[in-house]
Write a protein that holds these residues in place. Structure first.
Motif, PDB file in Angstrom:
ATOM      1  N   TYR A 100      24.144 -42.076  31.143  1.00 52.84           N
ATOM      2  CA  TYR A 100      22.862 -41.772  30.488  1.00 52.84           C
ATOM      3  C   TYR A 100      22.312 -40.417  30.942  1.00 52.84           C
ATOM      4  O   TYR A 100      21.891 -39.599  30.122  1.00 52.84           O
ATOM      5  CB  TYR A 100      21.823 -42.861  30.785  1.00 52.84           C
ATOM      6  CG  TYR A 100      21.859 -44.010  29.820  1.00 52.84           C
ATOM      7  CD1 TYR A 100      21.351 -43.886  28.523  1.00 52.84           C
ATOM      8  CD2 TYR A 100      22.398 -45.236  30.184  1.00 52.84           C
ATOM      9  CE1 TYR A 100      21.386 -44.942  27.628  1.00 52.84           C
ATOM     10  CE2 TYR A 100      22.437 -46.308  29.295  1.00 52.84           C
ATOM     11  CZ  TYR A 100      21.933 -46.148  28.019  1.00 52.84           C
ATOM     12  OH  TYR A 100      21.969 -47.194  27.129  1.00 52.84           O
ATOM     13  N   GLN A 101      22.318 -40.180  32.260  1.00 50.73           N
ATOM     14  CA  GLN A 101      21.739 -38.940  32.785  1.00 50.73           C
ATOM     15  C   GLN A 101      22.453 -37.712  32.233  1.00 50.73           C
ATOM     16  O   GLN A 101      21.808 -36.740  31.831  1.00 50.73           O
ATOM     17  CB  GLN A 101      21.797 -38.951  34.319  1.00 50.73           C
ATOM     18  CG  GLN A 101      20.827 -39.922  34.950  1.00 50.73           C
ATOM     19  CD  GLN A 101      21.063 -40.110  36.441  1.00 50.73           C
ATOM     20  OE1 GLN A 101      22.141 -39.843  36.960  1.00 50.73           O
ATOM     21  NE2 GLN A 101      20.057 -40.598  37.142  1.00 50.73           N
ATOM     22  N   THR A 102      23.784 -37.749  32.192  1.00 52.15           N
ATOM     23  CA  THR A 102      24.526 -36.582  31.713  1.00 52.15           C
ATOM     24  C   THR A 102      24.362 -36.403  30.203  1.00 52.15           C
ATOM     25  O   THR A 102      24.276 -35.278  29.721  1.00 52.15           O
ATOM     26  CB  THR A 102      26.025 -36.662  32.084  1.00 52.15           C
ATOM     27  OG1 THR A 102      26.571 -37.890  31.643  1.00 52.15           O
ATOM     28  CG2 THR A 102      26.219 -36.527  33.595  1.00 52.15           C
ATOM     29  N   ARG A 103      24.271 -37.510  29.451  1.00 48.00           N
ATOM     30  CA  ARG A 103      24.083 -37.393  27.995  1.00 48.00           C
ATOM     31  C   ARG A 103      22.707 -36.827  27.669  1.00 48.00           C
ATOM     32  O   ARG A 103      22.565 -35.980  26.771  1.00 48.00           O
ATOM     33  CB  ARG A 103      24.281 -38.758  27.314  1.00 48.00           C
ATOM     34  CG  ARG A 103      24.134 -38.738  25.800  1.00 48.00           C
ATOM     35  CD  ARG A 103      25.149 -37.823  25.146  1.00 48.00           C
ATOM     36  NE  ARG A 103      25.076 -37.870  23.691  1.00 48.00           N
ATOM     37  CZ  ARG A 103      25.425 -36.867  22.891  1.00 48.00           C
ATOM     38  NH1 ARG A 103      25.865 -35.735  23.396  1.00 48.00           N
ATOM     39  NH2 ARG A 103      25.335 -36.986  21.585  1.00 48.00           N
ATOM     40  N   ILE A 104      21.679 -37.284  28.378  1.00 43.20           N
ATOM     41  CA  ILE A 104      20.322 -36.763  28.161  1.00 43.20           C
ATOM     42  C   ILE A 104      20.313 -35.256  28.443  1.00 43.20           C
ATOM     43  O   ILE A 104      19.812 -34.464  27.637  1.00 43.20           O
ATOM     44  CB  ILE A 104      19.297 -37.507  29.058  1.00 43.20           C
ATOM     45  CG1 ILE A 104      19.093 -38.951  28.542  1.00 43.20           C
ATOM     46  CG2 ILE A 104      17.963 -36.766  29.108  1.00 43.20           C
ATOM     47  CD1 ILE A 104      18.409 -39.877  29.522  1.00 43.20           C
ATOM     48  N   GLU A 115      13.040 -26.187  29.104  1.00 45.78           N
ATOM     49  CA  GLU A 115      12.906 -24.794  29.524  1.00 45.78           C
ATOM     50  C   GLU A 115      14.261 -24.211  29.906  1.00 45.78           C
ATOM     51  O   GLU A 115      15.111 -24.890  30.480  1.00 45.78           O
ATOM     52  CB  GLU A 115      11.954 -24.744  30.724  1.00 45.78           C
ATOM     53  CG  GLU A 115      11.352 -23.386  30.971  1.00 45.78           C
ATOM     54  CD  GLU A 115      10.358 -23.412  32.127  1.00 45.78           C
ATOM     55  OE1 GLU A 115      10.330 -22.425  32.867  1.00 45.78           O
ATOM     56  OE2 GLU A 115       9.635 -24.422  32.268  1.00 45.78           O
ATOM     57  N   MET A 116      14.444 -22.940  29.587  1.00 49.42           N
ATOM     58  CA  MET A 116      15.737 -22.294  29.783  1.00 49.42           C
ATOM     59  C   MET A 116      15.541 -20.954  30.492  1.00 49.42           C
ATOM     60  O   MET A 116      14.536 -20.284  30.296  1.00 49.42           O
ATOM     61  CB  MET A 116      16.362 -22.094  28.399  1.00 49.42           C
ATOM     62  CG  MET A 116      17.597 -21.272  28.346  1.00 49.42           C
ATOM     63  SD  MET A 116      18.133 -21.096  26.618  1.00 49.42           S
ATOM     64  CE  MET A 116      17.686 -19.401  26.319  1.00 49.42           C
ATOM     65  N   LYS A 138      16.725 -26.420  32.596  1.00 47.55           N
ATOM     66  CA  LYS A 138      16.036 -27.248  33.587  1.00 47.55           C
ATOM     67  C   LYS A 138      16.123 -28.716  33.186  1.00 47.55           C
ATOM     68  O   LYS A 138      15.111 -29.353  32.879  1.00 47.55           O
ATOM     69  CB  LYS A 138      14.595 -26.776  33.750  1.00 47.55           C
ATOM     70  CG  LYS A 138      14.535 -25.377  34.345  1.00 47.55           C
ATOM     71  CD  LYS A 138      13.126 -24.959  34.686  1.00 47.55           C
ATOM     72  CE  LYS A 138      13.149 -23.591  35.357  1.00 47.55           C
ATOM     73  NZ  LYS A 138      11.831 -23.133  35.748  1.00 47.55           N
ATOM     74  N   THR A 139      17.361 -29.208  33.180  1.00 52.75           N
ATOM     75  CA  THR A 139      17.612 -30.617  32.886  1.00 52.75           C
ATOM     76  C   THR A 139      17.788 -31.354  34.215  1.00 52.75           C
ATOM     77  O   THR A 139      17.783 -30.750  35.281  1.00 52.75           O
ATOM     78  CB  THR A 139      18.898 -30.759  32.032  1.00 52.75           C
ATOM     79  OG1 THR A 139      19.980 -30.105  32.709  1.00 52.75           O
ATOM     80  CG2 THR A 139      18.723 -30.151  30.659  1.00 52.75           C
ATOM     81  N   MET A 155      28.242 -27.074  31.435  1.00 53.43           N
ATOM     82  CA  MET A 155      28.571 -27.397  32.833  1.00 53.43           C
ATOM     83  C   MET A 155      27.377 -28.056  33.511  1.00 53.43           C
ATOM     84  O   MET A 155      26.229 -27.746  33.204  1.00 53.43           O
ATOM     85  CB  MET A 155      28.961 -26.122  33.593  1.00 53.43           C
ATOM     86  CG  MET A 155      30.125 -25.360  32.994  1.00 53.43           C
ATOM     87  SD  MET A 155      30.620 -23.975  34.057  1.00 53.43           S
ATOM     88  CE  MET A 155      31.271 -22.834  32.828  1.00 53.43           C
ATOM     89  N   TYR A 156      27.691 -28.953  34.450  1.00 52.69           N
ATOM     90  CA  TYR A 156      26.672 -29.674  35.220  1.00 52.69           C
ATOM     91  C   TYR A 156      26.687 -29.188  36.663  1.00 52.69           C
ATOM     92  O   TYR A 156      27.753 -28.911  37.222  1.00 52.69           O
ATOM     93  CB  TYR A 156      26.954 -31.182  35.205  1.00 52.69           C
ATOM     94  CG  TYR A 156      26.879 -31.795  33.834  1.00 52.69           C
ATOM     95  CD1 TYR A 156      25.680 -32.277  33.330  1.00 52.69           C
ATOM     96  CD2 TYR A 156      28.009 -31.894  33.032  1.00 52.69           C
ATOM     97  CE1 TYR A 156      25.595 -32.842  32.074  1.00 52.69           C
ATOM     98  CE2 TYR A 156      27.939 -32.455  31.758  1.00 52.69           C
ATOM     99  CZ  TYR A 156      26.735 -32.934  31.291  1.00 52.69           C
ATOM    100  OH  TYR A 156      26.660 -33.478  30.045  1.00 52.69           O
ATOM    101  N   VAL A 157      25.511 -29.132  37.287  1.00 49.07           N
ATOM    102  CA  VAL A 157      25.409 -28.689  38.679  1.00 49.07           C
ATOM    103  C   VAL A 157      26.156 -29.669  39.587  1.00 49.07           C
ATOM    104  O   VAL A 157      26.202 -30.874  39.318  1.00 49.07           O
ATOM    105  CB  VAL A 157      23.919 -28.530  39.104  1.00 49.07           C
ATOM    106  CG1 VAL A 157      23.235 -29.887  39.307  1.00 49.07           C
ATOM    107  CG2 VAL A 157      23.787 -27.651  40.335  1.00 49.07           C
ATOM    108  N   GLN A 158      26.761 -29.125  40.640  1.00 52.33           N
ATOM    109  CA  GLN A 158      27.512 -29.913  41.621  1.00 52.33           C
ATOM    110  C   GLN A 158      26.932 -29.652  43.007  1.00 52.33           C
ATOM    111  O   GLN A 158      26.341 -28.589  43.239  1.00 52.33           O
ATOM    112  CB  GLN A 158      28.994 -29.493  41.617  1.00 52.33           C
ATOM    113  CG  GLN A 158      29.669 -29.565  40.268  1.00 52.33           C
ATOM    114  CD  GLN A 158      29.759 -30.973  39.726  1.00 52.33           C
ATOM    115  OE1 GLN A 158      30.181 -31.884  40.431  1.00 52.33           O
ATOM    116  NE2 GLN A 158      29.349 -31.167  38.480  1.00 52.33           N
ATOM    117  N   PRO A 159      27.150 -30.582  43.946  1.00 50.19           N
ATOM    118  CA  PRO A 159      26.693 -30.314  45.312  1.00 50.19           C
ATOM    119  C   PRO A 159      27.377 -29.057  45.846  1.00 50.19           C
ATOM    120  O   PRO A 159      28.567 -28.847  45.610  1.00 50.19           O
ATOM    121  CB  PRO A 159      27.141 -31.558  46.097  1.00 50.19           C
ATOM    122  CG  PRO A 159      27.376 -32.617  45.056  1.00 50.19           C
ATOM    123  CD  PRO A 159      27.784 -31.897  43.809  1.00 50.19           C
TER     124      PRO A 159
END
Length: 198
Positions: A100-104, A115-116, A138-139, A155-159
């Protein structure tokens, strides 16, 4: 024994109004026992994420009205199938929550619903023509959309110990002090990219 049963029924009866107030976007009366949908129906946190996704999807659908070819519905059906594959996961709840979090975040970035920062133009390997254009969103989790030529990567942020590291399907970007290390494509060499003056 009857007292324990009565107490159990009372607990269920007291929780019904609370459950009725928080419903997912689909009919819990029609879900299969043991399904991922049943898990969503029974978990307040997942129900809330489902409601949030329904709101974000409606916003995206509004922006996608004139999209050609229309991709949003097909992509959403594919996402539902993927979410339902979480039944194979050891930690089903964590799998569904992440889904859910990644799809949103994906919808918010793709349809510019949050915001971008950007677009930021990076020149790679000392060649201004070797350009990667990046927009940061800013997701939650943070995302970026990178464009190179006619290709696009979400792309998604990673640790990361330092800087900001993002990972896509076959692409990655690690930004640190205005310089970015970008890998574009499966097993492609890493490029060193710097922000182009605009």
């Amino acid at each position: 024994m009857q007292t324990a049963g009565a107490a159990g029924l009372l607990a269920v009866a007291l929780s019904v109004p609370a459950m009725a107030a928080e419903k997912p976007s689909f009919d819990c009366g029609k879900v299969q026992a043991g399904s991922i949908e049943e898990l969503v129906c029974q978990d307040a946190g997942l129900t809330k994420l489902d409601q949030q996704l329904a709101e974000v999807y409606a916003q995206a659908a509004d922006k996608a009205k004139n999209e050609q070819p229309p991709m949003l519905k097909a992509m959403q059906r594919g996402w539902v199938k993927g979410r339902n594959e979480c039944w194979k996961s050891e930690d089903k709840r964590a799998c569904v929550e992440l889904s859910y979090q990644t799809r949103i975040a994906e919808l918010q970035a793709q349809y510019r619903l949050v915001e971008m920062i950007g677009p930021i133009f990076y020149a790679c390997n000392g060649n201004p023509a070797n350009e990667v254009v990046v927009s940061y969103f800013k997701t939650e989790p943070a995302t970026l959309i990178a464009e190179r030529g006619n290709q696009t990567s979400l792309m998604y942020v990673q640790p990361s110990g330092s800087g900001a590291k993002y990972q896509g399907r076959n692409e990655s970007l690690w930004e640190h002090h205005g310089e970015a290390k970008i890998v574009w494509g499966y097993e492609a060499p890493e490029m060193t990219c710097v922000v182009k003056p605009q």
